[in-house]
Design a protein around this motif. Structure first.
Motif: not given
Length: 513
Positions: A49-53, A58-59, A164-168, A217-220
Motif C-alpha cells: 500500500y505504501e509503495l502505491i500511495r 507523485y502522479r 514517477m512510477a519508480a515505486t511501482l 525503488y530499492a531505496s524507497t
C-alpha cells in the motif's frame, strides 16, 4: 521435596533478557511471514500500500505540469504537421495526464484498509500504458528533420515516466514499453547511420532510466522498512512503558501493603512479646521463689533469650523497612565519634572476652564532633563490632580505627582476623536477609540484616560504605562520613563587658560612667 534449582528460580522471576529477545524475534518473523502471505508482491502488505500511495502522490502532483508539457510539445510539432493533428495529439496528452491525476487522487481519498491493492496496481499500469502510448504518437511526425526532436522528446518522457512510477516496477515497465517500441520503429522509416546511432542512444538511455528506477525503488523500500522497524520499536517502547507503569503501580501497592503489615504486626507482635520477656525474666530470676525443678530455670532462660532475639529481629526489620521506604528520620546532634566507638566496644567486650578476642584501637581522640544521629551512629558501630566478634575465631584479633579522611571527613574501620568472605558472596551478604556460606555452616545466629542496615544508615548521612574481604585474610568494613558533617570549633564570642550598676542609699540604681 526436590531441591530448588537456578532454573526454577529464574522462571519464578520471569523470562531472561535472552528469552525475551528470542520471543520478540520469533513474533516478528511470524508477523512478517503472515504479511507476506497476504501480499501480492512478496513484500509485507503494508509496504504494498505504501509503495502505491507514494506513486499516487507523485502522479497527483504532476498531472498539471505534464499537461502543460504536452501542450508545449504538441504546439512545437505544428512546425511539421497540420494544426488539426497537433491539436488532436495535444488533447490526447492532456486527457491522459488528467486521467492519471484523477485516478491517483481517487486512490488517495480511499480508506487504506479497504483499498484493493492488486486491482489498483493493474489500473495504474493501464494508465501508464495509455499515457506512454499518447506520448509515443510523437513518431507520427514523419518529417526527417523532426526525428531529432522526436527522439529527444522520447528520452524526456522516458525519464519522467520512470521516475514517477519508480515505486511501482510493473507500472514503470508498462510505461517504458510503448516508448521503447516507438523509438525502435523509427528504424523502419530510415536506415541511415545517424538515425541508427540516435535510436540506439535513446533505447540505451531508456534502459538506464529503468535501472535508475530500480535503484529508487530499492531505496524507497529500504526507507519504508526502516520506518516500519522504527514504528515497531516505538510500539514496543510504549508497551514497555505501559508495563513498567503497571509494575510500578503494583510495586507501590505492595510496598504500601508491606508498610501497613509491618505497622500492624509490630504492635501485634511486641505486645505479647513484652509479656513473654517480662514473665520469663521473673521466672528466670526466681522472684517468687525457687523452681521445683532446676530445668524450669533453664527453660525460662531459653524463653527469655529467644524472646530477646525475636525482639531484635523485629526491630531490625522495621528499621530496614523505614530506611528503604525513606521514612527513617534522623535526629541529628553533635556526636563525638571516638566516644561512641569506645562505648560500643565496651558493650561487646564481654562477648569478646568469652571468645578470647583482643582489641587493637587506633583512635584519634582529638577529632571534632560530628553532626549526626547518635542512635544511628551507635547502631552502625554495634553492628560492625557484633559481626567482627561473631565471625572471628577464638583467640583472634579485632582492629578498630577512627580518624580523618583525605577529604576532611571522618571514618571508622573495623577489621577482624576471621576466615573472610569469598568474592562471589559479597553481594549476598549485602542483600537483605543474605547470609554467607560461613554463617550457614557455623549456624551463627543472625538475620542477615546487619550490613544492609549499616549501609542504609550511612547513606542517610551522606557517607560511604566499603566492604573489603578475602578468604583467610579477614574482613574489613570502612564507614566514612563527609566533611560537611564535621563540626569546626566555634569561634569565641566577642561581647562588650557590661557596665556595673551602682545603688545609692535611697535604693535607686544608676549605671556607672
Amino acid at each position: 521435596m526436590s531441591d530448588l534449582t537456578a532454573e526454577m528460580v529464574q522462571r519464578g522471576r520471569g523470562p531472561s533478557s535472552e528469552e525475551v529477545a528470542r520471543r520478540r524475534e520469533v513474533a516478528r518473523g511470524v508477523r512478517s511471514v503472515r504479511e507476506k502471505l497476504t501480499s501480492t508482491s512478496g513484500l509485507e502488505r503494508a509496504f504494498d500500500y505504501e509503495l502505491i500511495r507514494i506513486y499516487a502522490e507523485y502522479r497527483s502532483g504532476s498531472g498539471l505540469p505534464q499537461a502543460l508539457l504536452g501542450l508545449a510539445v504538441a504546439g512545437a510539432s505544428a512546425f511539421w504537421v497540420s494544426p488539426v493533428i497537433a491539436a488532436t495529439w495535444a488533447l490526447c496528452l492532456v486527457a491522459a495526464a488528467l486521467l492519471s491525476m484523477a485516478l491517483s487522487r481517487r486512490f488517495l481519498n480511499q480508506d487504506a484498509d479497504a483499498v484493493p491493492v492488486r486491482a489498483w496496481r493493474r489500473l495504474f499500469m493501464a494508465a501508464e500504458v495509455l499515457q506512454s502510448s499518447s506520448w509515443a504518437m510523437m513518431i507520427l511526425i514523419g518529417a526527417p528533420s523532426a526525428r531529432t526532436f522526436v527522439l529527444f522528446g522520447l528520452v524526456i518522457v522516458a525519464a519522467v515516466a520512470t521516475m514517477m512510477a519508480a515505486t511501482l516496477p510493473g507500472a514503470a515497465m508498462a510505461a517504458m514499453i510503448p516508448l521503447t517500441l516507438a523509438a525502435g520503429s523509427l528504424l523502419v522509416f530510415s536506415h541511415d547511420m545517424d538515425t541508427v546511432i540516435l535510436v540506439t542512444m535513446v533505447i540505451g538511455s531508456q534502459v538506464f532510466f529503468m535501472g535508475l528506477a530500480r535503484r529508487v525503488y530499492a531505496s524507497t523500500l529500504g526507507a519504508l522498512q526502516s520506518q516500519a522497524e522504527k514504528d515497531a520499536i516505538f510500539g514496543e517502547l510504549e508497551q514497555a512503558k505501559i508495563n513498567s507503569d503497571e509494575a510500578r503501580r503494583r510495586a507501590e501497592e505492595a510496598n504500601l501493603a508491606k508498610s501497613r503489615f509491618l505497622a500492624t504486626m509490630s504492635h501485634e507482635l511486641r505486645t505479647p512479646l513484652n509479656a513473654i520477656l517480662g514473665f520469663s525474666e521473673v521466672m528466670k530470676n526466681e522472684v517468687f521463689g525457687p523452681h521445683a525443678a532446676p530445668s524450669y530455670g533453664e527453660y525460662a532462660t531459653d524463653i527469655h533469650d529467644s524472646g530477646m532475639h525475636l525482639l531484635n529481629l523485629i526491630n531490625e526489620i522495621l528499621d530496614l523497612s523505614r530506611i528503604e521506604a525513606g521514612r527513617y528520620e534522623l535526629s541529628e546532634e553533635a556526636v563525638h565519634l571516638a566516644h561512641a566507638v569506645d562505648e560500643c566496644r565496651h558493650m561487646v567486650a564481654l562477648r569478646a572476652r568469652s571468645k578470647g578476642h583482643s582489641f587493637h584501637e587506633l583512635v584519634d581522640d582529638s577529632l571534632p564532633r560530628l553532626w549526626a544521629d547518635e542512635r544511628a551512629l551507635r547502631q552502625i558501630v554495634l553492628n560492625l563490632l557484633s559481626n567482627a566478634v561473631k565471625f572471628t575465631p577464638p583467640g583472634g584479633e579485632i582492629t578498630i580505627k577512627v580518624g580523618w579522611t583525605s577529604s576532611g571527613g571522618q571514618y571508622v574501620a573495623v577489621k577482624d582476623s576471621g576466615p573472610g568472605i569469598p568474592e562471589d558472596e559479597l553481594g549476598t551478604v549485602m542483600s537483605s536477609f543474605g547470609r554467607g556460606s560461613l554463617a550457614i555452616k557455623t549456624a551463627e545466629q543472625g538475620s542477615g540484616l546487619g550490613l544492609p542496615i549499616v549501609k542504609g544508615l550511612v547513606d542517610l548521612h551522606g557517607g560511604h560504605f566499603e566492604l573489603r574481604s578475602k578468604p583467610r585474610e579477614g574482613t574489613e568494613v570502612i564507614v566514612t562520613f563527609p566533611a560537611s558533617r564535621v563540626m569546626d570549633t566555634l569561634p569565641a564570642m566577642d561581647l562588650e563587658p557590661e557596665t556595673p550598676l551602682i545603688t545609692d542609699r535611697r535604693g535607686a540604681t544608676a549605671r556607672a560612667a
